[in-house]
Write an enzyme that holds these catalytic residues in place. Sequence first.
Site, mmCIF file in Angstrom:
data_model
loop_
_atom_site.group_PDB
_atom_site.id
_atom_site.type_symbol
_atom_site.label_atom_id
_atom_site.label_comp_id
_atom_site.label_asym_id
_atom_site.label_seq_id
_atom_site.Cartn_x
_atom_site.Cartn_y
_atom_site.Cartn_z
ATOM 1 N N CYS A 1 0.834 -1.203 0.000
ATOM 2 C CA CYS A 1 0.000 0.000 0.000
ATOM 3 C C CYS A 1 0.871 1.257 0.000
ATOM 4 C CB CYS A 1 -0.909 0.009 1.226
ATOM 5 S SG CYS A 1 -1.866 1.532 1.395
ATOM 6 N N HIS B 1 -8.377 7.176 3.672
ATOM 7 C CA HIS B 1 -7.885 8.440 3.123
ATOM 8 C C HIS B 1 -9.017 9.186 2.429
ATOM 9 C CE1 HIS B 1 -7.943 6.055 -0.572
ATOM 10 N NE2 HIS B 1 -7.801 7.167 -1.258
#
Length: 354
Positions: free
Chosen positions: A70, A167
């Site tokens: 990630c 996010h």
Amino acid sequence: MKKTSTRLADGRELVYYDLRDDTVRDAVDRRPLERTVTTSEVRRDPLLGDSAPSRLAPQGRTYHPPADQCPLCPSGRGTAERDPAYDVVVFENRFPSLAGDSGRCEVVCFTSDHDASFADLSEEQARLVVDAWTDRTSELSHLPSVEQVFCFENRGAEIGVTLGHPHGQIYAYPFTTPRTALMLRSLAAHKDATGGGNLFDSVLEEELAGERVVLEGEHWAAFVAYGAHWPYEVHLYPKRRVPDLLGLDEAARTEFPKVYLELLRRFDRIFGEGEPPTPYIAAWHQAPFGQLEFEGVTRDDFALHLNFSLPPYVRQAEVPRGLRIRHERVHQRDVPPERAAERLREVADVHERE
């Protein structure tokens, strides 16, 4: 809050927002990243009168990588963030739709915990995100090309999210977004028709007196709008009208995390225990910073608010057919706003009911 600005290996800006004032962020990004040259353009539809940005570069976005790859996780995974952990971090998008004279796109990482969600944050952590949104709004509003700053979070693969790490994003537009333009038009018409009345004030007063209120604090109120387009669409307003995040006072900033976190957790509970996290779209609507095109309306007439919606194609068993959108963009709901508000009250935290 401590703010530290630095640069990534390819020249993009990265900003740390830390809870502790003694936090030191001095790591240097030494990855062999090539500088990206991204251009974009904004085209205006002559018939509809709205605008749409496009990125003039090959598609190269990271698409659903495994957790150990990630790009939003802390260092050790070949990622953008180089420290062992972070509180909140914001950086320029590597694949922006808005760049240069066409605005700017940023990514906001709410936490370094890959497996968390915004709803998992503590009130202190959520407050830091609010402060980061506010700071970015201030910074981006000073860019010559920027007219409106739009902070938002899309959660869930059903929405089209390609990275599972918690996010959001910030789009700094070089124009006023179509939805905001429609609100400003209605605001101007109402002001003219009532001899100076404010439409946002009227709507909030009416909603607070009705049956669609979902959650209310001393400084914030959340309700399912009378004319909601989506099956589950909640609007969250500060009770004191302000044009943008910069206008919130300390009391409103302090209370926001408690109200918003409870709202998020209710959405995660509406389909029952054991169900996966509910996908959603959450977006802040702020007044444009450029000159308003509607006569008689100023920035101070606009009301900051957060629009939170559950897409119609999520959990079809709970939202039968959810919403039909015909070719003429006419929204049709199968879940009345009053029922949606009732359901969201039913799943309140036990402490909230007391």
